[in-house]
Design a protein around this motif. Structure first.
Motif: not given
Length: 324
Positions: A55-56, A58-59, A103, A107
């Motif tokens: 997730a990090s 992707r961010d 996610f 998004e």
């Protein structure tokens, strides 16, 4: 475990086989799974950390070392294969695919509401490349990589295909009105082609645009502005323009060519006016229009006329007008 297996190799080859016991390596992995991995303070935490690290990424916050993620996922795959316990699928894959779908669902909706269709296409294309690169870097098995790509394509492309076509000022339908937007249209086609059924939306928009432009030409003829040669020149100009759209934006796709042909046939065969205009145009062309033209220019002009002639469903109507 490899070291233990090597030390006990003789026992593995003799006693284990004779007594039909589980091989040392497989037994070791089994014990590791039930003692270490399934410990309540290990499995939930590691699974959460794996998902959090992805997730990090992707961010935009890259993890310090992808090799650690790869090693842990490799461990889960090895544990599952040793005793058919589906550890990897149960403790990572299912959670990973579910969080991925959520996610990209959120998004895509958020980004689409705040940006143009062309910006969204660039963003979605980048996301697809990132997921593919991550899958390769982490050595995800094909059983995960396939569903992962399907989820991302569904959330980013399939669910928003119609919206990306219809968006005011920047959707595919709007881009078709601007001859300078071929690159933007091609980018959208390249994205949509990942989900073949979604391309139907682009072909439909193309067909609607051609029919609308054709109807406008016919309406202009009906309003007393009758000028058969001008009408045919308009059709030829349309044909050149949309042939370029199909060649560049649709990369010469056969289905798009078919829809283009059918759309021209649709508005040209609504009544006999198109056939009469073509007859007048051909007569004028052969009498005075080709004077002084080179052989190459003559061949090109006649080729264009033949293309439009083929769109007419009733060739006899053209013949009767031309004979007059």
């Amino acid at each position: 475990m490899i070291m233990v297996r090597d030390i006990l190799m003789y026992m593995d080859r003799t006693y284990i086989q004779q007594q039909r016991r589980r091989p040392v390596y497989e037994l070791g992995l089994h014990l590791f799974r039930i003692t270490v991995w399934e410990h309540p303070k290990v499995q939930p935490r590691v699974s959460e950390l794996l998902l959090s690290a992805i997730a990090s990424e992707r961010d935009g916050l890259l993890t310090d070392d992808r090799s650690l993620l790869k090693a842990n996922l490799g461990m889960l795959l090895e544990l599952g294969q040793a005793d058919s316990s589906n550890v990897y699928e149960k403790d990572f894959e299912q959670l990973f695919l579910a969080t991925t779908a959520e996610f990209y669902k959120l998004e895509s909706l958020s980004y689409l509401s705040q940006n143009s269709a062309t910006d969204y296409v660039a963003k979605a294309t980048k996301r697809l490349e990132e997921e593919r690169d991550r899958a390769l870097a982490l050595a995800l098995p094909s059983s995960t990589e396939g569903p992962l790509q399907n989820i991302v394509e569904t959330e980013l492309i399939e669910k928003h295909a119609r919206t990306l076509v219809d968006m005011e000022n920047s959707g595919f339908a709007a881009l078709l009105r601007d001859e300078t937007k071929l690159e933007e249209m091609r980018s959208m086609y390249d994205l949509f082609v990942r989900v073949p059924a979604s391309v139907d939306n682009l072909r439909e928009a193309l067909a609607d645009r051609i029919k609308a432009d054709g109807k406008a030409l016919i309406t202009d003829q009906e309003k007393g502005n009758a000028d058969p040669p001008a009408f045919v020149r308009g059709v030829l100009s349309m044909r050149d323009r949309y042939d370029k759209v199909v060649t560049v934006a649709f990369r010469g796709e056969k289905k798009a060519k078919k829809r283009m042909r059918e759309s021209f046939e649709d508005f040209l065969n609504t009544d006999a006016r198109a056939a009469s205009c073509l007859a007048v145009y051909v007569d004028e062309l052969l009498r005075v229009g080709l004077r002084g033209a080179t052989e190459e220019q003559i061949s090109e002009e006649l080729h264009k006329v033949i293309i439009v002639f083929r769109y007419l469903s009733d060739k006899d109507v053209f013949e009767s007008f031309y004979k007059q």
